[in-house]
Scaffold this motif. Structure first.
Motif, mmCIF file in Angstrom:
data_model
loop_
_atom_site.group_PDB
_atom_site.id
_atom_site.type_symbol
_atom_site.label_atom_id
_atom_site.label_comp_id
_atom_site.label_asym_id
_atom_site.label_seq_id
_atom_site.Cartn_x
_atom_site.Cartn_y
_atom_site.Cartn_z
ATOM 1 N N LYS A 124 0.834 -1.210 0.000
ATOM 2 C CA LYS A 124 0.000 0.000 0.000
ATOM 3 C C LYS A 124 0.864 1.253 0.000
ATOM 4 N N ALA A 125 1.938 1.236 0.782
ATOM 5 C CA ALA A 125 2.778 2.426 0.913
ATOM 6 C C ALA A 125 3.555 2.728 -0.362
ATOM 7 N N HIS A 126 4.033 1.678 -1.049
ATOM 8 C CA HIS A 126 4.907 1.893 -2.201
ATOM 9 C C HIS A 126 4.201 1.737 -3.546
ATOM 10 N N ARG A 127 3.026 1.101 -3.556
ATOM 11 C CA ARG A 127 2.257 0.965 -4.792
ATOM 12 C C ARG A 127 0.810 1.381 -4.529
ATOM 13 N N PRO A 128 0.604 2.671 -4.287
ATOM 14 C CA PRO A 128 -0.737 3.136 -3.891
ATOM 15 C C PRO A 128 -1.808 2.925 -4.950
ATOM 16 N N THR A 129 -1.424 2.780 -6.207
ATOM 17 C CA THR A 129 -2.418 2.591 -7.264
ATOM 18 C C THR A 129 -2.815 1.129 -7.454
ATOM 19 N N SER A 130 -2.175 0.226 -6.736
ATOM 20 C CA SER A 130 -2.505 -1.192 -6.873
ATOM 21 C C SER A 130 -3.861 -1.483 -6.234
ATOM 22 N N THR A 131 -4.484 -2.548 -6.685
ATOM 23 C CA THR A 131 -5.792 -2.936 -6.145
ATOM 24 C C THR A 131 -5.619 -3.860 -4.948
ATOM 25 N N ALA A 132 -6.667 -3.964 -4.137
ATOM 26 C CA ALA A 132 -6.624 -4.844 -2.979
ATOM 27 C C ALA A 132 -6.424 -6.297 -3.394
ATOM 28 N N VAL A 133 -7.084 -6.691 -4.483
ATOM 29 C CA VAL A 133 -6.946 -8.067 -4.982
ATOM 30 C C VAL A 133 -5.518 -8.305 -5.469
ATOM 31 N N GLY A 134 -4.961 -7.330 -6.192
ATOM 32 C CA GLY A 134 -3.600 -7.462 -6.699
ATOM 33 C C GLY A 134 -2.573 -7.519 -5.575
ATOM 34 N N ARG A 135 -2.771 -6.714 -4.544
ATOM 35 C CA ARG A 135 -1.831 -6.726 -3.417
ATOM 36 C C ARG A 135 -1.871 -8.074 -2.703
ATOM 37 N N ARG A 136 -3.061 -8.599 -2.507
ATOM 38 C CA ARG A 136 -3.170 -9.883 -1.801
ATOM 39 C C ARG A 136 -2.564 -11.021 -2.628
ATOM 40 N N GLU A 137 -2.751 -10.977 -3.925
ATOM 41 C CA GLU A 137 -2.173 -12.012 -4.778
ATOM 42 C C GLU A 137 -0.647 -11.922 -4.773
ATOM 43 N N ARG A 138 -0.107 -10.697 -4.758
ATOM 44 C CA ARG A 138 1.353 -10.532 -4.692
ATOM 45 C C ARG A 138 1.892 -11.072 -3.368
ATOM 46 N N ALA A 139 1.174 -10.840 -2.276
ATOM 47 C CA ALA A 139 1.599 -11.353 -0.976
ATOM 48 C C ALA A 139 1.611 -12.885 -0.978
ATOM 49 N N ARG A 140 0.592 -13.485 -1.562
ATOM 50 C CA ARG A 140 0.558 -14.945 -1.666
ATOM 51 C C ARG A 140 1.728 -15.456 -2.512
ATOM 52 N N GLU A 141 2.013 -14.721 -3.576
ATOM 53 C CA GLU A 141 3.085 -15.139 -4.484
ATOM 54 C C GLU A 141 4.436 -15.169 -3.785
ATOM 55 N N VAL A 142 4.772 -14.127 -3.018
ATOM 56 C CA VAL A 142 6.085 -14.096 -2.373
ATOM 57 C C VAL A 142 6.176 -15.122 -1.248
ATOM 58 N N LEU A 143 5.058 -15.418 -0.599
ATOM 59 C CA LEU A 143 5.095 -16.473 0.412
ATOM 60 C C LEU A 143 5.399 -17.822 -0.234
ATOM 61 N N ARG A 144 4.785 -18.078 -1.380
ATOM 62 C CA ARG A 144 5.074 -19.334 -2.083
ATOM 63 C C ARG A 144 6.534 -19.375 -2.531
ATOM 64 N N LEU A 145 7.104 -18.221 -2.905
ATOM 65 C CA LEU A 145 8.503 -18.177 -3.325
ATOM 66 C C LEU A 145 9.440 -18.662 -2.231
ATOM 67 N N VAL A 146 9.118 -18.336 -0.975
ATOM 68 C CA VAL A 146 10.000 -18.714 0.134
ATOM 69 C C VAL A 146 9.547 -20.003 0.812
ATOM 70 N N GLY A 147 8.628 -20.729 0.191
ATOM 71 C CA GLY A 147 8.256 -22.052 0.695
ATOM 72 C C GLY A 147 7.201 -22.068 1.777
ATOM 73 N N ILE A 148 6.368 -21.023 1.856
ATOM 74 C CA ILE A 148 5.287 -20.986 2.846
ATOM 75 C C ILE A 148 3.964 -21.111 2.109
ATOM 76 N N PRO A 149 3.084 -22.044 2.524
ATOM 77 C CA PRO A 149 1.788 -22.183 1.850
ATOM 78 C C PRO A 149 1.004 -20.877 1.902
ATOM 79 N N ALA A 150 0.323 -20.561 0.826
ATOM 80 C CA ALA A 150 -0.424 -19.304 0.752
ATOM 81 C C ALA A 150 -1.539 -19.218 1.784
ATOM 82 N N ASP A 151 -2.008 -20.370 2.277
ATOM 83 C CA ASP A 151 -3.088 -20.329 3.262
ATOM 84 C C ASP A 151 -2.618 -19.874 4.642
ATOM 85 N N ARG A 152 -1.299 -19.674 4.810
ATOM 86 C CA ARG A 152 -0.795 -19.146 6.074
ATOM 87 C C ARG A 152 -0.725 -17.617 6.069
#
Length: 338
Positions: A124-152
């Motif tokens: 939110k702070a660095h990409r203020p024009t992003s959507t809530a859905v897009g931000r949440r999907e990006r958060a899930r993506e980086v968690l999967r990158l480091v080996g954490i299931p997205a449901d956590r």
């Protein structure tokens, strides 16, 4: 060699001002190239963390950067001195261009907020024009990158293991795809198996995303395996730099030799661990000459009176530097090993 992403030139950092100031970092020169892992090693109190916080302007009072430059080279655009950035420029630079995984990262998460809240706040702070859905999907993506299931994603920090919290901090550092990630003792509180697992994943991420890493630790054995290039700090100065394989095969500075003799080899014959006698110097009363000479088994008379310059020895490979009178660069040392 790839182009540089960060150049540190003659950086000096003090704690306090005036006659009572303590010089914690002394005229440090380092260059970090794109996609490279630069390891920074040394005992506690050698200035490693102070250097990292100084170059990102995160030093808490009474820390003060008293000299030097930190030149950041963006992928496209004009190089800029981080130390001359305005507050607005600095805010855009942090996390978007350079991210930090702090020492004690497992305790850096806010215990009363969900993981999702802490990750989404960065977006939110660095990409203020992003959507809530897009931000949440990006958060899930980086968690999967480091080996954490997205449901956590909606878990609280106390619901995660120590290794998972460490990975969340690494995921947060990678959220905005920075060019440089500074990792300050990121695996200190983890067991050896978890250290190996996280560093292996980090190496894969670095190859895939091509970001550079400044990896700070007192454990030289980790750096030998994980880093491309290693710089050794002692008493606030860089005393040796070399490619990690060359440093491991032949250390030039006696301090580096002592660090290498302080951990057991995983393969080969058994050997006696010798370590380094004595304690690191008191920064308020540094020894004259070479700061390491009170602990050095090879100290010469010149070591006690004159500070050795950091430079390339005449018989060494390009990219290797050392500050030791046993391997003179500007002028020869006098005397012989005792």
């Amino acid at each position: 060699m790839s182009s540089p992403v960060l150049e540190i030139r003659n950086l000096c950092v003090d704690y306090g001002v005036g006659a009572t100031a303590v010089r914690a970092v002394r005229d440090v020169d380092l260059t970090l190239h794109r996609g490279q892992v630069l390891g920074l090693a040394g005992e506690s109190g050698s200035g490693k963390s102070t250097l990292a916080y100084g170059l990102t302007r995160l030093l808490p009072p009474p820390g003060v950067v008293t000299g030097g430059q930190v030149i950041y080279h963006p992928p496209a655009g004009v190089p800029v001195d981080v130390l001359a950035m305005t507050p607005a420029q600095l805010r855009r630079f942090r996390w978007a261009e350079t991210a930090v995984v702090f020492q004690g990262a497992m305790n850096s998460l806010n215990p009363v907020h969900r993981i999702s809240t802490q990750l989404l706040d960065v977006l939110k702070a660095h990409r203020p024009t992003s959507t809530a859905v897009g931000r949440r999907e990006r958060a899930r993506e980086v968690l999967r990158l480091v080996g954490i299931p997205a449901d956590r994603l909606d878990a609280y920090p106390h619901q995660l293991s120590g290794g998972m919290r460490q990975r969340v901090m690494i995921a947060m550092a990678l959220l905005l795809e920075p060019q440089l990630v500074i990792m300050d003792e990121p695996t200190t509180a983890l067991d050896v198996v978890m250290q190996r697992q996280i560093l292996g994943e980090l190496a894969q991420l670095r190859q895939r995303l091509e970001f550079a890493v400044l990896f700070i630790t007192h454990d030289l054995s980790l750096l030998v395996e994980f880093s491309d290039h290693i710089a050794i700090m002692y008493g606030g100065r860089v005393v040796e730099q070399a490619a990690s394989d060359r440093l491991y095969q032949q250390a030039l500075h006696p301090y580096t030799e002592g660090l290498l003799q302080s951990f057991p080899a995983l393969r080969g014959p058994r050997r006696t661990l010798t370590g380094i006698p004595g304690s690191p110097p008191d920064l308020r009363a540094m020894p004259t000459g070479c700061a390491f000479h009170p602990r050095c088994p090879y100290a010469l008379d010149v070591c006690r009176s004159r500070l050795p310059p950091l430079g390339r020895p005449a018989d060494s490979h390009a990219g290797r530097t050392v500050a030791c009178w046993l391997h003179p660069t500007a002028e020869p040392a006098t005397g012989t090993r005792p």
